[in-house]
Design a protein around this motif. Structure first.
Motif, short mmCIF file in Angstrom:
data_model
loop_
_atom_site.label_atom_id
_atom_site.label_comp_id
_atom_site.label_asym_id
_atom_site.label_seq_id
_atom_site.Cartn_x
_atom_site.Cartn_y
_atom_site.Cartn_z
N ILE A 10 0.85 -1.22 0.00
CA ILE A 10 0.00 0.00 0.00
C ILE A 10 0.87 1.25 0.00
CG2 ILE A 10 -1.63 1.33 1.41
CD1 ILE A 10 -2.85 -1.36 2.27
N GLN A 11 1.95 1.23 0.79
CA GLN A 11 2.85 2.39 0.81
C GLN A 11 3.45 2.65 -0.56
OE1 GLN A 11 5.60 1.47 3.92
NE2 GLN A 11 4.27 2.36 5.56
N ASP A 12 3.84 1.55 -1.21
CA ASP A 12 4.35 1.72 -2.58
C ASP A 12 3.29 2.35 -3.47
OD1 ASP A 12 6.70 0.61 -1.75
OD2 ASP A 12 6.19 -1.44 -2.42
N ARG A 13 2.06 1.87 -3.30
CA ARG A 13 0.96 2.42 -4.11
C ARG A 13 0.72 3.89 -3.77
NH1 ARG A 13 -1.31 2.40 -8.89
NH2 ARG A 13 -3.56 2.89 -8.82
N ILE A 14 0.80 4.24 -2.48
CA ILE A 14 0.60 5.63 -2.06
C ILE A 14 1.67 6.53 -2.64
CG2 ILE A 14 0.71 7.18 -0.05
CD1 ILE A 14 -0.74 5.00 1.52
N GLU A 15 2.94 6.02 -2.59
CA GLU A 15 4.02 6.83 -3.17
C GLU A 15 3.80 7.05 -4.65
OE1 GLU A 15 7.58 4.80 -2.23
OE2 GLU A 15 7.55 5.34 -0.09
N GLN A 16 3.32 6.00 -5.31
CA GLN A 16 3.03 6.13 -6.73
C GLN A 16 1.91 7.14 -6.97
OE1 GLN A 16 1.94 2.44 -8.58
NE2 GLN A 16 1.90 3.29 -10.66
N GLN A 52 1.11 14.83 -7.49
CA GLN A 52 1.96 16.01 -7.65
C GLN A 52 2.03 16.45 -9.10
OE1 GLN A 52 3.14 17.54 -5.00
NE2 GLN A 52 3.96 19.19 -6.28
N ALA A 53 2.15 15.44 -9.97
CA ALA A 53 2.19 15.78 -11.39
C ALA A 53 0.87 16.41 -11.83
CB ALA A 53 2.50 14.52 -12.20
#
Length: 634
Positions: free
Chosen positions: A55-61, A67-68
């Protein structure tokens, strides 16, 4: 211990041991189950950690994508804002132009309607006032004529009735006397008849004669009694007529009382219209008066007004530093702006206008003090500008003419049931010290205020009841002899103090159950020239400094009163900055009326002082005050 007891104890302990072994076995089983459950929970924790990591990986993504996206959205937003701002400014500019045009049209229309309404109202007020005065005079004349006519007619008829009653009473008494005499004669005749009957037949002839005489006298008695009844009927008719006359007189008196009540109502209507007219003219007014001079000294270039008024119903005065021919040879717009000054005042009196004509403008304010309001009239200006001549000239100064008008109006109002008590006080403020000009002692005078009742008193001062203009004139003559004067460079005999003549006017009307209390302050201020003009030294220097300080305080108080009403706050009013303003605390501002004469000299040598005086007066005239309850004045 015996063997049986010991065996029982052993048996008991063995049972306890077996019980404990059983519990230990149960606990070991529970521990094994708990370890198995812990293992399962650890497996689940590892699984949850793997899920959290995913989930953290998904959140960072998603954060990166967010941001973009935000960057792209901000760029699009900025571009949209710039476009919208440009369009909005364009619309605002167009709308502002449209609103400005519409507002200008509306303001012009409303201003014209307001001016027309003001003119109609003033015309209506003038017509109403004229009609009221005419109606009052007509009613007074009719009342006097009716009173004189009915009184004369009633007195004449009453006298005639009394004379008739007296004459009838005399006739009645005469008739009664005749009847009495006739009765006496009849008695005598009856006596004679009795005597004659006793004499027998030889007196028969005499008896017949006496009987005939008796019958004749009886007829006369009947005739006289008929006359008495007629006279009594006449007396009753006359008495009834007298009662009718009394009823007529009662009706006449009732009509007179009703006319008196109508006069009271009309006086109330006149006061309301008069107050409305004074409010329209403003609570603070400034009149400019140019002193007439007979000398051949050069005159300052001044452009005096005609009877036309500007947009604010004021008259304009132009004072120029440019030579006279240059000022009048060009239009004002062609003269350099730094070489002339424009001033607007409620009224400007040229050198040709006398005191009597000026008082016509002031007289309406004098009437206001009779109606129960406080009024201040100031004469301001440099020494020698004509202040004392304007205020205190023995024949036609504002003070003598005001006194005469007050007592003339009191006499006129007395016919409508009004009674007045006028009390006079004459004070001088010299070097910030109050001096009683009506007293021969030198006791210290102090100012005391009753802010609840809005009444000011001065301790150790003299208050004298004034019952006629002659008494007031004597007071003025006595006070003027005591006023502080001194020699200065500006004037050989200059007034160095402020003089305040105060009239307290208390009125009552028992019929209308009303009462009023008005105060009229007539103030001749000290000369306003600066030190470099008066060349004062020593004691004269101190006098000049105190004079200028108190005059400055007067301007500050009036200006602060205007700010207080403009901002609707509790701004401090610096009444205590001078004895003059502190003395007049309850006669400045609120619903009081203030009139300032700014007296100026037309001489070229006095031009700088003239401009300074006009600037001060323009500051006062620029202050707008509206009515408020007296107890709001602090």
């Amino acid at each position: 211990m015996d063997s049986d007891g010991f065996n029982q104890l052993v048996t008991q302990k063995e049972d306890e041991i077996r019980h404990l072994k059983g519990e230990m076995s149960t606990l070991k089983s529970k521990i094994a189950k708990q370890e198995l459950e812990n293992f399962r929970i650890e497996q689940e924790c590892h699984e949850k950690k793997r899920e959290v990591s995913h989930i953290q990986d998904r959140i960072e993504q998603l954060d990166y994508q967010k941001q973009a996206s935000l960057t792209e959205i901000e760029d699009r937003y900025k571009r949209g804002v710039e476009v919208a701002r440009f369009k909005h400014q364009q619309k605002i500019s167009d709308l502002r132009d449209c609103i400005a045009k519409e507002a200008q049209d509306i303001i012009s229309e409303k201003q014209q309607q307001y001016e027309d309404r003001i003119q109609e109202l003033m015309t209506s007020i003038d017509e109403s006032k004229t009609n009221i005065l005419e109606k009052e005079n007509q009613i007074k004349r009719q009342r006097l004529e009716m009173e004189e006519s009915y009184t004369l007619k009633f007195n004449q008829e009453n006298q005639a009735i009394l004379n008739s009653i007296e004459h009838l009473n005399q006739e009645k008494a005469s008739i009664k006397q005749e009847i009495s005499n006739s009765l006496v004669n009849v008695e005598k005749t009856n006596q004679e008849i009795v005597e004659t009957q006793q004499d027998g037949l030889r007196f028969a002839r005499v008896h017949d004669q006496l009987k005939s005489k008796y019958q004749g006298q009886s007829q006369e008695i009947d005739i006289l009694q008929g006359k008495i009844q007629d006279k009594e009927s006449q007396i009753e008719a006359i008495e009834e007529n007298a009662k009718i006359r009394e009823e007529d007189l009662k009706e006449i008196n009732f009509g007179i009382k009703r006319m008196g009540s109508e006069l009271v109502d009309q006086e109330y209507q006149r006061r309301v219209l008069h107050a409305r007219l004074q409010d329209l003219k403003g609570n603070i007014r400034v009149f400019c008066r140019i002193r007439s001079v007979d000398s051949d000294l050069p005159l300052a270039p001044m452009e005096t007004p005609d009877d036309e008024l500007d947009d604010e119903s004021k008259q304009e005065l132009i004072v120029s530093k440019t030579p006279r021919q240059s000022l009048y040879g060009n239009s004002v717009t062609q003269v350099p702006s730094d070489s002339y000054y424009k001033f607007s005042f409620d009224k400007i009196f040229t050198t040709k206008v006398g005191n009597v004509e000026i008082f016509e403008e002031l007289s309406q304010l004098i009437q206001t003090s009779l109606d129960g309001q406080n009024v201040c009239v100031f004469a301001y200006g440099q020494t020698g500008s004509g202040k004392t001549f304007t205020m205190s000239h023995p024949e036609d100064g504002m003070i003598p003419l005001s006194i005469k008008k007050i007592f003339d109006d009191i006499d006129e109002l007395s016919q409508s049931g009004f009674t007045y008590k006028v009390t006079g006080q004459f004070l001088e403020i010299y070097n910030e010290t109050i001096v009683d000009l009506l007293s021969s002692n030198n006791l210290k005078c102090e100012i005391k205020h009753d802010d609840e009742a809005c009444i000011t008193t001065v301790t150790n001062s003299t208050l004298i009841e004034i019952k006629s203009p002659l008494e007031a004139t004597k007071l003025l003559e006595f006070a003027n002899k005591k006023r502080s004067t001194a020699s200065t460079m500006a004037n050989e005999r200059s007034s160095r103090s402020h003089s305040i003549f105060t009239m307290i006017i208390e009125g009552k009307n028992e019929k209308a159950k009303t009462s009023t209390r008005g105060i009229l302050n007539l103030i001749d201020l000290a000369g306003s020239e600066r030190l470099n003009v008066s060349k004062a030294e020593g004691e004269r220097l101190k006098e000049t400094q105190n004079i200028n300080r108190s005059l400055s305080s007067l301007g500050d108080v009036i200006y602060s009163l205007g700010l207080q009403q403009q901002h609707r706050d509790t701004q401090h009013i610096p009444f205590r900055n001078s004895k003059l303003t502190y003395l007049l605390k309850h006669s400045l501002g609120g619903n009081s009326k203030t009139l300032m004469f700014v007296n100026i000299s037309p001489l070229e040598k006095d031009l700088n002082e003239t401009i300074n005086s006009l600037r001060f007066a323009a500051k006062v005239n620029g202050t707008k005050l509206q009515n408020q309850p007296k107890n709001q004045v602090r």
